[in-house]
Structures are given as structure tokens and as C-alpha cells.
Design a protein around this motif. Structure first.
Motif, short mmCIF file in Angstrom:
data_model
loop_
_atom_site.label_atom_id
_atom_site.label_comp_id
_atom_site.label_asym_id
_atom_site.label_seq_id
_atom_site.Cartn_x
_atom_site.Cartn_y
_atom_site.Cartn_z
N ASP A 208 3.46 2.72 7.84
CA ASP A 208 4.02 1.88 6.79
C ASP A 208 3.17 0.62 6.66
O ASP A 208 3.19 -0.25 7.54
CB ASP A 208 5.46 1.51 7.13
CG ASP A 208 6.16 0.79 5.98
OD1 ASP A 208 5.47 0.41 5.01
OD2 ASP A 208 7.39 0.62 6.06
N ILE A 209 2.42 0.51 5.58
CA ILE A 209 1.50 -0.62 5.43
C ILE A 209 2.20 -1.87 4.91
O ILE A 209 1.61 -2.95 4.91
CB ILE A 209 0.31 -0.27 4.51
CG1 ILE A 209 0.80 0.06 3.09
CG2 ILE A 209 -0.49 0.88 5.08
CD1 ILE A 209 -0.33 0.32 2.11
N GLY A 210 3.45 -1.74 4.46
CA GLY A 210 4.18 -2.91 3.97
C GLY A 210 3.65 -3.40 2.64
O GLY A 210 2.59 -2.97 2.17
N ARG A 211 4.36 -4.33 2.03
CA ARG A 211 3.94 -4.84 0.73
C ARG A 211 2.70 -5.72 0.85
O ARG A 211 1.80 -5.66 0.02
CB ARG A 211 5.09 -5.61 0.08
CG ARG A 211 6.30 -4.74 -0.16
CD ARG A 211 7.25 -5.30 -1.18
NE ARG A 211 8.41 -4.42 -1.32
CZ ARG A 211 8.41 -3.29 -1.99
NH1 ARG A 211 7.32 -2.87 -2.59
NH2 ARG A 211 9.52 -2.55 -2.07
N ALA A 212 2.68 -6.56 1.90
CA ALA A 212 1.50 -7.41 2.09
C ALA A 212 0.26 -6.55 2.36
O ALA A 212 -0.82 -6.82 1.84
CB ALA A 212 1.74 -8.38 3.25
N GLY A 213 0.43 -5.51 3.18
CA GLY A 213 -0.69 -4.61 3.47
C GLY A 213 -1.17 -3.88 2.23
O GLY A 213 -2.36 -3.66 2.05
N CYS A 214 -0.22 -3.50 1.36
CA CYS A 214 -0.57 -2.82 0.12
C CYS A 214 -1.41 -3.74 -0.77
O CYS A 214 -2.39 -3.31 -1.38
CB CYS A 214 0.70 -2.38 -0.60
SG CYS A 214 0.39 -1.42 -2.10
N THR A 215 -1.03 -5.02 -0.84
CA THR A 215 -1.78 -5.99 -1.63
C THR A 215 -3.19 -6.17 -1.08
O THR A 215 -4.17 -6.23 -1.84
CB THR A 215 -1.04 -7.34 -1.65
OG1 THR A 215 0.25 -7.17 -2.21
CG2 THR A 215 -1.81 -8.37 -2.46
N THR A 216 -3.30 -6.24 0.24
CA THR A 216 -4.61 -6.40 0.88
C THR A 216 -5.47 -5.16 0.65
O THR A 216 -6.67 -5.25 0.37
CB THR A 216 -4.45 -6.66 2.38
OG1 THR A 216 -3.64 -7.81 2.58
CG2 THR A 216 -5.80 -6.88 3.04
N LEU A 217 -4.86 -3.98 0.77
CA LEU A 217 -5.58 -2.74 0.52
C LEU A 217 -6.09 -2.69 -0.92
O LEU A 217 -7.22 -2.26 -1.18
CB LEU A 217 -4.67 -1.54 0.80
CG LEU A 217 -5.25 -0.15 0.53
CD1 LEU A 217 -6.52 0.08 1.34
CD2 LEU A 217 -4.21 0.93 0.84
N GLN A 222 -10.57 -3.14 -4.93
CA GLN A 222 -11.12 -3.80 -6.12
C GLN A 222 -12.49 -4.44 -5.87
O GLN A 222 -13.20 -4.75 -6.82
CB GLN A 222 -10.16 -4.90 -6.60
CG GLN A 222 -8.89 -4.39 -7.23
CD GLN A 222 -8.04 -5.50 -7.80
OE1 GLN A 222 -8.50 -6.30 -8.60
NE2 GLN A 222 -6.79 -5.57 -7.38
N SER A 223 -12.83 -4.62 -4.62
CA SER A 223 -14.09 -5.28 -4.31
C SER A 223 -15.27 -4.46 -4.82
O SER A 223 -15.35 -3.24 -4.60
CB SER A 223 -14.23 -5.46 -2.79
OG SER A 223 -15.54 -5.90 -2.47
N THR A 247 -2.57 1.54 -8.05
CA THR A 247 -3.22 2.12 -9.22
C THR A 247 -3.93 1.05 -10.06
O THR A 247 -4.96 1.33 -10.69
CB THR A 247 -2.20 2.88 -10.09
OG1 THR A 247 -1.08 2.03 -10.38
CG2 THR A 247 -1.72 4.13 -9.38
N ALA A 248 -3.40 -0.16 -10.05
CA ALA A 248 -4.07 -1.26 -10.78
C ALA A 248 -5.45 -1.51 -10.19
O ALA A 248 -6.43 -1.74 -10.91
CB ALA A 248 -3.23 -2.53 -10.72
N SER A 249 -5.54 -1.44 -8.86
CA SER A 249 -6.83 -1.66 -8.22
C SER A 249 -7.76 -0.45 -8.42
O SER A 249 -8.97 -0.60 -8.58
CB SER A 249 -6.64 -1.93 -6.72
OG SER A 249 -6.06 -0.81 -6.07
#
Length: 316
Positions: A208-217, A222-223, A247-249
Motif C-alpha cells: 500500500d503506497i498511500g496517497r502521499a506515496g502515490c503523489t511521489t510516484l 512525470q520527470s 494517469t495524469a502523470s
């Protein structure tokens, strides 16, 4: 000492150039299964403290071995004894600088927290040849996560200064990092991995990567420097909000080729899958493989998915 183990230890200590891979896995009835492995691959399993320590020291001195895999799935008995055996083994292995792949699989979380990862830190930090790190189903709590992050940061700094390639594949399936609202543990590792431009494959199955982890991923994806080609998020508690972020990234990513979203049962109705459906129709979608096994896909979702796939020219 068992004949198979004795042969393996001798080849390791002699730095046999024909021995490139060593698999340590328990085999019922014996410790060696002749002929099952390819040439250059040896399979054995130390039976006592002396064998574990000797094999670790031998690997530490070896310059030809390219891969070592330790599979703990069949271990039974006293956990403290197992931890002691692995610590002595990893202490010796920590001096190795030739391995390109290291795997420690199915290591119980109690074992993993009892100094084993600490002994691997020098190896993770200083072996510039390491390309694949596989900690499949070896759960980490907070202290283990901190140690891993610290080692990866130190390794990254060394590789940046020397301009050497670094890790290309990391497997953290079943890492079961501490789950909280912020996903701090997963986020810490993913934040560290953002600095690994050569990373090509990342497996986070059952983590479970969590919401913060999802944002970081998503930030990693996007890099423009990202070379990540394979991402496994099977059974990773991906819900609609996380899917929107991912999906946005991916709409801005040109490197990723394989995505596994199987087993994420929180996404149900068609609107839940809408972010992915839109991505598949986008001309910027470069995915060649998409796995959606074991999901709650209704007939309506299946029809919508088929319509999106009809407009996709990349998936094979």
C-alpha cells in the motif's frame, strides 16, 4: 558438511570464473538438486552457522559472482537462530563488490528487523555494480525502511559523483510498509527513488503506497529524466483518486511500457475507471502492456474498456 554445500563453498572460495549465480534455497531431502540449474548456476543451502558464515565470507571475497539469491520461504525453527545465521552471512557478503543482482526473499519481518538489513548496508552503499535489488515478500517496519532509504541515498550520492549507472530494478513486492493515512514509509522510499534516473523496473505488488506515496510516484513518472519502463502495482490498494493521480502523470510519460493494476478491487464502476479509459485513448499513451486481472470489472466497464482499446495503437 553436505557434499553439495561443500562443492558450492569450494567454488566460491576459489573464485571460480564459471560460477556466476548462487541460489540459497531449502530443498526437501537434500541441499542440492543437480542438473536443475543452468551452467554457471549453483543451488545449495547451508545447514549450520559455520556453513552460513563461511559462505558469506567467500562471497565477500569473490569477484566473478554476478547474482546471489536467498530464499527463506521454507525455513522452520527458531527465528532468533535464523536471524543469527543470516546476520553472519550478510556480514561477509557485505564486502562483495561484484554482484549485479541480490535477492533476499520471504524473509520474515521479525528476522528482517534483527540486524540483517544493517549488515547489508555497506554492500548496498558501496557495490557500484549492483543493478537489481529484490526484497520480495520481506516486510519492513519503520526502522527497516529508514535503513533502506539511508543506504539508497548514500549509494545515489556516490553514483552521482562518479557518474556511474546505479540500480535499474527494485522489487519490493509484499514489503507491507507501515500503512497510515500519509503513507510515510512508502513515500520515503519513493522519494529516494526519484533520484535514480536509471531505474527501469519497480515492483510494488501487495504494498500500500498511500496517497502521499502515490503523489511521489506520479512525480517520478512525470520527470523527463525517468527511464522507468515497468511498474507493478498489483494489489496495491489503488482507488479512483490514486488512479486519477497516476494517469495524469502517465499522460506526460513517454518511457513506461508495462503497467500492472491487477487486484485493485476498490475501483468498481465505470466512472472509477474513467481516468484509465481516457489515458488509453490519448495519443500520448505509450503503454504496450496493461494487466487488469482480478479486478471488479462489470459488463459496462468491459464495454467502455473495449471502446478505449479500439482507439489505442500501442498496446500489443
Amino acid at each position: 558438511m553436505n557434499t553439495g554445500n561443500e562443492s558450492a563453498l569450494a567454488r566460491v572460495n576459489l573464485d571460480d570464473p564459471n560460477l556466476t549465480e548462487l541460489n540459497l534455497e531449502y530443498l526437501h531431502g537434500d541441499t542440492i538438486e543437480q542438473g536443475r540449474k543452468a551452467p554457471g548456476v549453483c543451488c545449495c543451502f547451508p545447514r549450520n552457522a559455520g556453513e552460513w558464515e563461511a559462505l558469506g565470507r567467500g562471497i565477500g571475497r569473490n569477484t566473478h559472482l554476478k547474482a546471489v539469491e536467498v530464499d527463506c520461504i521454507a525455513w522452520i525453527g527458531d527465528e532468533n537462530e535464523h536471524a543469527s545465521l543470516l546476520r553472519s552471512f550478510c556480514q561477509g557478503l557485505g564486502r562483495n563488490r561484484s554482484l549485479q543482482r541480490f535477492a533476499l526473499k520471504f524473509c520474515d519481518s521479525d528476522l528482517f528487523e534483527k540486524g540483517i538489513l544493517q549488515e547489508l548496508v555497506p554492500f548496498l552503499e558501496q557495490n557500484s555494480h549492483l543493478r537489481v535489488l529484490d526484497l520480495c515478500y520481506s516486510p519492513m517496519e519503520s526502522e527497516g525502511t529508514k535503513l533502506l532509504c539511508s543506504a539508497l541515498k548514500s549509494r545515489r550520492n556516490k553514483s552521482e559523483k562518479s557518474q556511474e549507472k546505479s540500480l535499474e530494478e527494485i522489487v519490493l513486492n509484499g514489503a507491507a510498509m507501515e500503512s497510515d493515512d500519509e503513507g510515510e514509509s512508502a513515500n520515503a522510499i519513493l522519494t529516494t527513488l526519484k533520484k535514480y534516473p536509471h531505474l527501469k523496473s519497480l515492483e510494488l505488488e501487495m504494498t500500500d503506497i498511500g496517497r502521499a506515496g502515490c503523489t511521489t510516484l506520479s512525480s517520478l513518472l512525470q520527470s523527463p529524466k525517468s527511464k522507468l519502463q515497468v511498474l507493478n502495482l498489483r494489489d496495491s490498494s489503488i482507488d479512483r483518486d490514486k488512479l486519477v493521480t497516476l494517469t495524469a502523470s502517465l499522460s506526460k510519460n513517454t518511457a513506461l511500457r508495462e503497467l500492472n493494476l491487477s487486484g485493485n478491487l476498490s475501483i468498481t464502476a465505470t466512472e472509477g475507471w474513467e481516468p484509465l479509459l481516457s489515458l488509453l485513448q490519448s495519443p500520448t499513451c505509450n503503454l504496450k502492456s496493461l494487466v487488469l486481472n482480478d479486478n471488479s470489472i462489470s459488463c459496462d466497464v468491459a464495454v467502455a474498456l473495449a471502446n478505449s482499446l479500439a482507439k489505442n495503437r500501442m498496446l500489443t
